[in-house]
Motif scaffolding. Structure first.
Motif, PDB file in Angstrom:
ATOM      1  N   ILE A 169       0.806  -1.219   0.000  1.00 29.84           N
ATOM      2  CA  ILE A 169       0.000   0.000   0.000  1.00 29.84           C
ATOM      3  C   ILE A 169       0.839   1.271   0.000  1.00 29.84           C
ATOM      4  CG2 ILE A 169      -0.278   0.055   2.510  1.00 29.84           C
ATOM      5  CD1 ILE A 169      -3.120   1.187   1.981  1.00 29.84           C
ATOM      6  N   THR A 170       2.018   1.239   0.618  1.00 30.30           N
ATOM      7  CA  THR A 170       2.829   2.455   0.643  1.00 30.30           C
ATOM      8  C   THR A 170       3.174   2.916  -0.765  1.00 30.30           C
ATOM      9  OG1 THR A 170       3.767   1.752   2.761  1.00 30.30           O
ATOM     10  CG2 THR A 170       4.894   3.520   1.608  1.00 30.30           C
ATOM     11  N   ALA A 171       3.512   1.950  -1.637  1.00 23.44           N
ATOM     12  CA  ALA A 171       3.840   2.295  -3.024  1.00 23.44           C
ATOM     13  C   ALA A 171       2.631   2.875  -3.751  1.00 23.44           C
ATOM     14  CB  ALA A 171       4.351   1.066  -3.764  1.00 23.44           C
ATOM     15  N   VAL A 172       1.434   2.418  -3.382  1.00 29.35           N
ATOM     16  CA  VAL A 172       0.211   2.915  -4.013  1.00 29.35           C
ATOM     17  C   VAL A 172      -0.094   4.340  -3.547  1.00 29.35           C
ATOM     18  CG1 VAL A 172      -2.270   2.522  -4.225  1.00 29.35           C
ATOM     19  CG2 VAL A 172      -0.700   0.573  -4.260  1.00 29.35           C
ATOM     20  N   LEU A 173       0.278   4.660  -2.310  1.00 22.74           N
ATOM     21  CA  LEU A 173      -0.075   5.952  -1.719  1.00 22.74           C
ATOM     22  C   LEU A 173       0.884   7.088  -2.061  1.00 22.74           C
ATOM     23  CD1 LEU A 173      -1.044   4.751   1.884  1.00 22.74           C
ATOM     24  CD2 LEU A 173      -2.621   5.521   0.115  1.00 22.74           C
ATOM     25  N   VAL A 174       2.071   6.779  -2.554  1.00 19.86           N
ATOM     26  CA  VAL A 174       3.073   7.836  -2.675  1.00 19.86           C
ATOM     27  C   VAL A 174       2.816   8.796  -3.838  1.00 19.86           C
ATOM     28  CG1 VAL A 174       4.898   6.521  -1.553  1.00 19.86           C
ATOM     29  CG2 VAL A 174       4.587   6.317  -4.030  1.00 19.86           C
ATOM     30  N   GLU A 175       2.020   8.395  -4.818  1.00 19.73           N
ATOM     31  CA  GLU A 175       1.829   9.258  -5.991  1.00 19.73           C
ATOM     32  C   GLU A 175       1.024  10.515  -5.696  1.00 19.73           C
ATOM     33  OE1 GLU A 175       1.337   7.621 -10.084  1.00 19.73           O
ATOM     34  OE2 GLU A 175       0.768   5.818  -8.983  1.00 19.73           O
ATOM     35  N   ILE A 176      -0.061  10.373  -4.984  1.00 19.83           N
ATOM     36  CA  ILE A 176      -1.001  11.481  -4.818  1.00 19.83           C
ATOM     37  C   ILE A 176      -0.425  12.653  -4.031  1.00 19.83           C
ATOM     38  CG2 ILE A 176      -3.240  12.133  -3.840  1.00 19.83           C
ATOM     39  CD1 ILE A 176      -4.236   9.331  -4.574  1.00 19.83           C
ATOM     40  N   PRO A 177       0.272  12.433  -2.913  1.00 16.97           N
ATOM     41  CA  PRO A 177       0.776  13.597  -2.159  1.00 16.97           C
ATOM     42  C   PRO A 177       1.719  14.488  -2.956  1.00 16.97           C
ATOM     43  CG  PRO A 177       0.863  11.617  -0.819  1.00 16.97           C
ATOM     44  CD  PRO A 177       0.535  11.165  -2.210  1.00 16.97           C
ATOM     45  N   ASN A 178       2.399  13.926  -3.935  1.00 19.25           N
ATOM     46  CA  ASN A 178       3.369  14.699  -4.703  1.00 19.25           C
ATOM     47  C   ASN A 178       2.786  15.314  -5.975  1.00 19.25           C
ATOM     48  OD1 ASN A 178       5.510  14.097  -2.912  1.00 19.25           O
ATOM     49  ND2 ASN A 178       5.724  12.083  -3.843  1.00 19.25           N
ATOM     50  N   ASP A 179       1.485  15.207  -6.145  1.00 17.19           N
ATOM     51  CA  ASP A 179       0.836  15.722  -7.346  1.00 17.19           C
ATOM     52  C   ASP A 179       0.156  17.054  -7.036  1.00 17.19           C
ATOM     53  OD1 ASP A 179      -0.710  16.277  -9.574  1.00 17.19           O
ATOM     54  OD2 ASP A 179      -1.235  14.197  -9.942  1.00 17.19           O
ATOM     55  N   PRO A 180       0.732  18.184  -7.452  1.00 17.68           N
ATOM     56  CA  PRO A 180       0.155  19.493  -7.104  1.00 17.68           C
ATOM     57  C   PRO A 180      -1.171  19.780  -7.782  1.00 17.68           C
ATOM     58  CG  PRO A 180       1.976  19.757  -8.652  1.00 17.68           C
ATOM     59  CD  PRO A 180       1.965  18.314  -8.242  1.00 17.68           C
ATOM     60  N   SER A 181      -1.572  18.934  -8.744  1.00 17.33           N
ATOM     61  CA  SER A 181      -2.855  19.168  -9.412  1.00 17.33           C
ATOM     62  C   SER A 181      -4.037  18.700  -8.570  1.00 17.33           C
ATOM     63  CB  SER A 181      -2.881  18.443 -10.764  1.00 17.33           C
ATOM     64  OG  SER A 181      -3.003  17.037 -10.604  1.00 17.33           O
ATOM     65  N   VAL A 182      -3.762  17.960  -7.483  1.00 12.80           N
ATOM     66  CA  VAL A 182      -4.820  17.354  -6.674  1.00 12.80           C
ATOM     67  C   VAL A 182      -5.196  18.276  -5.518  1.00 12.80           C
ATOM     68  CG1 VAL A 182      -5.437  15.349  -5.253  1.00 12.80           C
ATOM     69  CG2 VAL A 182      -4.059  15.048  -7.329  1.00 12.80           C
ATOM     70  N   ILE A 183      -6.462  18.282  -5.182  1.00 12.98           N
ATOM     71  CA  ILE A 183      -6.989  19.090  -4.072  1.00 12.98           C
ATOM     72  C   ILE A 183      -6.193  18.819  -2.791  1.00 12.98           C
ATOM     73  CG2 ILE A 183      -8.985  19.156  -2.507  1.00 12.98           C
ATOM     74  CD1 ILE A 183     -10.746  19.245  -5.007  1.00 12.98           C
ATOM     75  N   THR A 184      -5.907  19.878  -2.068  1.00  9.94           N
ATOM     76  CA  THR A 184      -4.989  19.815  -0.931  1.00  9.94           C
ATOM     77  C   THR A 184      -5.405  18.804   0.118  1.00  9.94           C
ATOM     78  OG1 THR A 184      -4.375  22.134  -1.273  1.00  9.94           O
ATOM     79  CG2 THR A 184      -3.895  21.177   0.881  1.00  9.94           C
ATOM     80  N   ALA A 185      -6.680  18.772   0.493  1.00 12.91           N
ATOM     81  CA  ALA A 185      -7.124  17.856   1.546  1.00 12.91           C
ATOM     82  C   ALA A 185      -6.887  16.402   1.151  1.00 12.91           C
ATOM     83  CB  ALA A 185      -8.596  18.088   1.870  1.00 12.91           C
ATOM     84  N   VAL A 186      -7.086  16.077  -0.120  1.00 15.27           N
ATOM     85  CA  VAL A 186      -6.857  14.721  -0.597  1.00 15.27           C
ATOM     86  C   VAL A 186      -5.375  14.386  -0.527  1.00 15.27           C
ATOM     87  CG1 VAL A 186      -7.054  13.154  -2.567  1.00 15.27           C
ATOM     88  CG2 VAL A 186      -8.894  14.791  -2.071  1.00 15.27           C
ATOM     89  N   ARG A 187      -4.535  15.327  -0.938  1.00 14.86           N
ATOM     90  CA  ARG A 187      -3.087  15.116  -0.874  1.00 14.86           C
ATOM     91  C   ARG A 187      -2.631  14.945   0.565  1.00 14.86           C
ATOM     92  NH1 ARG A 187      -0.116  19.900  -3.461  1.00 14.86           N
ATOM     93  NH2 ARG A 187       1.690  18.522  -3.192  1.00 14.86           N
ATOM     94  N   ASP A 188      -3.111  15.815   1.457  1.00 12.95           N
ATOM     95  CA  ASP A 188      -2.671  15.769   2.852  1.00 12.95           C
ATOM     96  C   ASP A 188      -3.107  14.484   3.532  1.00 12.95           C
ATOM     97  OD1 ASP A 188      -1.444  18.225   2.635  1.00 12.95           O
ATOM     98  OD2 ASP A 188      -3.073  19.355   3.578  1.00 12.95           O
TER      99      ASP A 188
END
Length: 302
Positions: A169-188
């Motif tokens: 799961i860690t590998a699955v989760l690492v993409e979204i936090p580093n994507d500035p196009s995604v809404i902040t709450a989702v990234r956080d």
């Protein structure tokens, strides 16, 4: 080995984290989920879909991600965490390991809570309801795979399921936090989750080494051949909610079926995503079992 949870009381999300609050940033061009991770949006059959429906599809895709998490964390991981914590996993573990398993249990309940919380906030703010779907498709596949390949070892299957999921799961989760196009709450929120899961990965990697070392030798070959199938099941996206979401956005049944078939028919190699999981199995000696290397390769995991 040192415990991954030595600072748990100070740094675990459930101990020190904050509630992530949704703020709509779509006017600034941000999206609810990375567009590359919603692959059907680029299908030519959806080219004329109104922007409002494309937005709804993306939001429901996020819901699927969040709600699948609540099912996996509570129905898979916490099932095993309880077995370890209450010394019912078939291993003679020290109390320190058992308390670590309780820490996992607390973490996972919190992950499930805040996943549902964020989905509920988004539903209230956007008017895109959380569909009453079965979000436990992956759970069902993991259980069916275990029953089929290890029919005589029902106590062992949940342990293997959890090791697979928690090292993936860690590998699955690492993409979204580093994507500035995604809404902040989702990234956080995803970053919060990934931080905890890094500790869980270490815990379950250590646990698997202990489990494998104590495994009856007659079981090593069937387990080695079961693990790649469990990995593949865990990495397979449940397409039924996708099909249902397309129908909710006004796509006719035949087109929805075509889109799903075209986009999800070819899964491709999962070697990058599961590299750490395979490394755990290799270091424990799983791939030294006759035929194991070939089994992992057949599932495109090497």
């Amino acid at each position: 080995m040192n415990s991954p949870f030595e600072q748990w009381y100070d740094i675990a999300g459930v101990r020190s984290g904050i509630r992530r609050m949704f703020a709509d940033e779509t006017d600034a061009g941000k999206v609810f989920y990375p567009q590359r991770l919603v692959p059907y949006l680029a299908h030519e059959a959806l080219a004329d879909l109104p922007e409002s429906e494309r937005r709804a599809l993306t939001i429901r895709h996020l819901y699927q991600f969040l709600m699948s998490t609540t099912h996996l964390e509570t129905r898979v991981v916490n099932t095993t965490a309880e077995l370890i914590a209450n010394n019912r996993a078939g291993l003679d573990l020290p109390n320190t390991k058992r308390m670590d398993a309780f820490k996992v249990y607390c973490d996972e309940g919190y992950h499930a809570l805040y996943s549902l919380d964020l989905a509920d906030q988004i539903a209230s703010a956007t008017g895109v309801a959380i569909p009453q779907w079965n979000y436990g498709g992956i759970v069902d596949w993991l259980e069916e795979t275990g029953r089929r390949l290890l029919p005589d070892e029902p106590a062992l299957v949940p342990l293997l399921q959890t090791v697979v999921f928690e090292t993936l799961i860690t590998a699955v989760l690492v993409e979204i936090p580093n994507d500035p196009s995604v809404i902040t709450a989702v990234r956080d929120l995803t970053r919060d989750h990934a931080k905890d899961e890094g500790h869980h990965h270490r815990f379950f990697a250590q646990f698997f080494h202990e489990l494998w070392a104590n495994l009856d030798h007659r079981l090593r070959e069937p387990v080695a051949h079961t693990l790649p199938a469990l990995v593949q099941a865990c990495l397979t996206w449940d397409v039924e909610p996708v099909r249902a979401s397309l129908l909710m956005s006004g796509v006719d049944g035949a087109t929805a079926a075509t889109v799903v078939a075209d986009v999800y028919a070819e899964t491709g190699s999962n070697a990058d995503v599961c590299r750490a999981t395979v490394r755990t199995f290799r270091s424990a000696g799983v791939l030294d079992v006759p035929g194991a290397e070939e089994a992992f390769a057949a599932h495109q995991l090497l």
